[in-house]
Structures are given as structure tokens and as C-alpha cells.
Write a protein that holds these residues in place. Structure first.
Motif, PDB file in Angstrom:
ATOM      1  N   PRO A  82      33.442  34.454  35.422  1.00 56.91           N
ATOM      2  CA  PRO A  82      33.297  35.763  36.068  1.00 56.91           C
ATOM      3  C   PRO A  82      33.919  36.858  35.186  1.00 56.91           C
ATOM      4  O   PRO A  82      34.868  36.586  34.440  1.00 56.91           O
ATOM      5  N   PRO A  83      33.397  38.073  35.244  1.00 61.05           N
ATOM      6  CA  PRO A  83      33.967  39.166  34.445  1.00 61.05           C
ATOM      7  C   PRO A  83      35.467  39.353  34.658  1.00 61.05           C
ATOM      8  O   PRO A  83      36.198  39.639  33.706  1.00 61.05           O
ATOM      9  N   THR A  84      35.918  39.173  35.895  1.00 59.58           N
ATOM     10  CA  THR A  84      37.353  39.334  36.157  1.00 59.58           C
ATOM     11  C   THR A  84      38.185  38.306  35.411  1.00 59.58           C
ATOM     12  O   THR A  84      39.306  38.591  34.985  1.00 59.58           O
ATOM     13  N   GLU A  85      37.618  37.098  35.226  1.00 58.87           N
ATOM     14  CA  GLU A  85      38.336  36.051  34.503  1.00 58.87           C
ATOM     15  C   GLU A  85      38.464  36.402  33.023  1.00 58.87           C
ATOM     16  O   GLU A  85      39.502  36.159  32.404  1.00 58.87           O
ATOM     17  N   LEU A  86      37.414  36.979  32.464  1.00 54.75           N
ATOM     18  CA  LEU A  86      37.472  37.391  31.063  1.00 54.75           C
ATOM     19  C   LEU A  86      38.490  38.514  30.869  1.00 54.75           C
ATOM     20  O   LEU A  86      39.308  38.465  29.943  1.00 54.75           O
ATOM     21  N   LEU A  87      38.448  39.509  31.732  1.00 56.91           N
ATOM     22  CA  LEU A  87      39.395  40.627  31.610  1.00 56.91           C
ATOM     23  C   LEU A  87      40.832  40.142  31.775  1.00 56.91           C
ATOM     24  O   LEU A  87      41.730  40.546  31.035  1.00 56.91           O
ATOM     25  N   ASP A  88      41.035  39.258  32.740  1.00 56.59           N
ATOM     26  CA  ASP A  88      42.360  38.670  32.930  1.00 56.59           C
ATOM     27  C   ASP A  88      42.763  37.876  31.688  1.00 56.59           C
ATOM     28  O   ASP A  88      43.927  37.915  31.266  1.00 56.59           O
ATOM     29  N   GLY A  89      41.797  37.173  31.087  1.00 60.15           N
ATOM     30  CA  GLY A  89      42.083  36.396  29.888  1.00 60.15           C
ATOM     31  C   GLY A  89      42.506  37.276  28.726  1.00 60.15           C
ATOM     32  O   GLY A  89      43.427  36.936  27.985  1.00 60.15           O
ATOM     33  N   ILE A  90      41.838  38.405  28.550  1.00 56.85           N
ATOM     34  CA  ILE A  90      42.198  39.337  27.479  1.00 56.85           C
ATOM     35  C   ILE A  90      43.618  39.856  27.690  1.00 56.85           C
ATOM     36  O   ILE A  90      44.430  39.907  26.757  1.00 56.85           O
TER      37      ILE A  90
END
Length: 208
Positions: A107-115
Motif C-alpha cells: 500500500p502507498p502508506t507502507e512505502l511512505l512509512d518505509g521511506i
């Protein structure tokens, strides 16, 4: 502001990632590269905090690019974002120095959180990848779950389930608590056990 370099050979993927990142007040895309060679050059020139790195690219691939970037600037955080979550891609990427490994169906939120987590020094992994890493590490090292002084009973419950390789969602379902509560417990556990990431926390719980 987190400075991000996007690396992917598909322009459409880069455009989508840029739109996602540009909508965040704390993330700035400073450059894009369509192959590993350009990624190495841009990383040296732009000095990003985080490089979001694809693995399969023509010419210089993402694993080679990761190794070269980190040889030049060890403080750079390389976060892999790939379609391929198998061991043939995972372990070479980690050996090259990648700090985390996310799948493109995240999910996009997971990518942003990952960054954000990568920039903060953490090691973000997609849940399935993390579960596999933990289970393999636990099986490779003999050990049994151990109690830890100074933990609440709930923290000990969470720790035992982390040692089994369960994801945050699975732990929440098993203990009938919220995922946010699980994250809070894991953050506390990492601090109390001096574990830099979830894999190390699982090994600690196993007495390794």
C-alpha cells in the motif's frame, strides 16, 4: 525534509512514486534514474537521504548499484522496492547493503512509512518478507524464547509472537489488540532490548 532519489527503469512507476512522495510535506524527490549506472552518478551528485531502488534494470542492476552507492557514501539509506520478493533477490540486496525491502504491491502508506523509517535509521520490510527473514534466522540459530526482565506481561506476549515471525496484524489478531498498540509495544521492546530492528528483536527473544 527527507531527500529521495527514485530508481526504476519504468518511467510510469517513477512518475507514480514522484506524485506520491511530492504530496508529502516531509519528503522531497531530488532526482530520478532509469538504470543503476545513472543511480550511482546521481546519488554521488545529489546526496539523497534515501534511494528507493528497483532491482531488475538493464545494464547495471539495482544490487550492483546499491553496492556502488554505499561504497561511495555509506550513510546513504537504500530501500529496495521490487516486484520480486524471492530469496534470490532478497539476500543479495541485503548483502549489498540495502536497509529495507518492500514489494511493489505494498500500500502507498507502507512505502511512505518505509521511506521515513529508512531515513530514521530503521529497516523496513514488507510483512511477508520480514516473516520469512525472522523464521529463517530463528531456525538457523538454536534457541528458545526467553523471558526478559523489565517487560510487562503484554510486552512479553508480543515478544514471543515476534519470535515466531508473526506480522503486526497477526499479533494484533492473536492478542485481540489494535495494530497501533502492537507497534507501540514493539517500539518499546526494541528500546528495552537494544535491538536495532525486528529481526534482531526476534533473535534476542530466542536467546541468540
Amino acid at each position: 525534509m527527507i531527500r529521495v532519489l527514485l530508481v526504476d527503469d519504468q518511467q510510469l512507476i517513477r512518475a507514480g512514486l514522484r506524485m506520491l512522495c511530492d504530496a508529502q510535506p516531509d519528503i522531497e524527490v531530488v532526482g530520478e534514474a532509469g538504470n543503476g549506472r545513472d543511480a550511482v552518478s546521481l546519488a554521488a551528485r545529489l546526496v539523497p537521504d534515501v534511494v528507493v531502488m528497483d532491482l531488475r534494470m538493464p545494464g547495471v542492476d539495482g544490487i550492483t548499484a546499491t553496492s556502488r552507492i554505499l561504497a561511495d557514501r555509506p550513510g546513504t539509506r537504500v530501500l529496495v522496492l521490487t516486484t520480486f520478493g524471492d530469496d534470490d533477490h532478497l539476500y543479495p540486496a541485503l548483502t549489498a547493503g540495502a536497509c529495507g525491502f518492500l514489494l511493489k504491491d505494498a500500500p502507498p502508506t507502507e512505502l511512505l512509512d518505509g521511506i521515513r523509517r529508512a531515513a530514521a535509521g530503521d529497516s523496513p520490510f514488507s510483512p511477508d518478507v520480514l516473516r520469512r527473514l525472522v523464521r529463517r534466522a530463528v531456525h538457523a540459530q538454536a534457541g528458545t524464547p526467553r523471558p526478559v526482565d523489565g517487560l510487562t506481561s503484554r510486552e512479553q506476549d508480543v515478544l514471543d509472537l515476534v519470535a515466531e515471525g508473526l506480522s503486526n496484524t497477526e499479533i494484533a489478531e492473536r492478542l485481540h489488540i489494535g495494530v497501533t498498540t502492537v507497534k507501540t509495544h514493539i517500539t518499546s521492546l526494541m528500546a528495552k532490548t537494544n535491538s536495532p530492528n525486528r529481526v534482531r528483536l526476534a533473535l534476542f527473544a530466542r536467546g541468540v
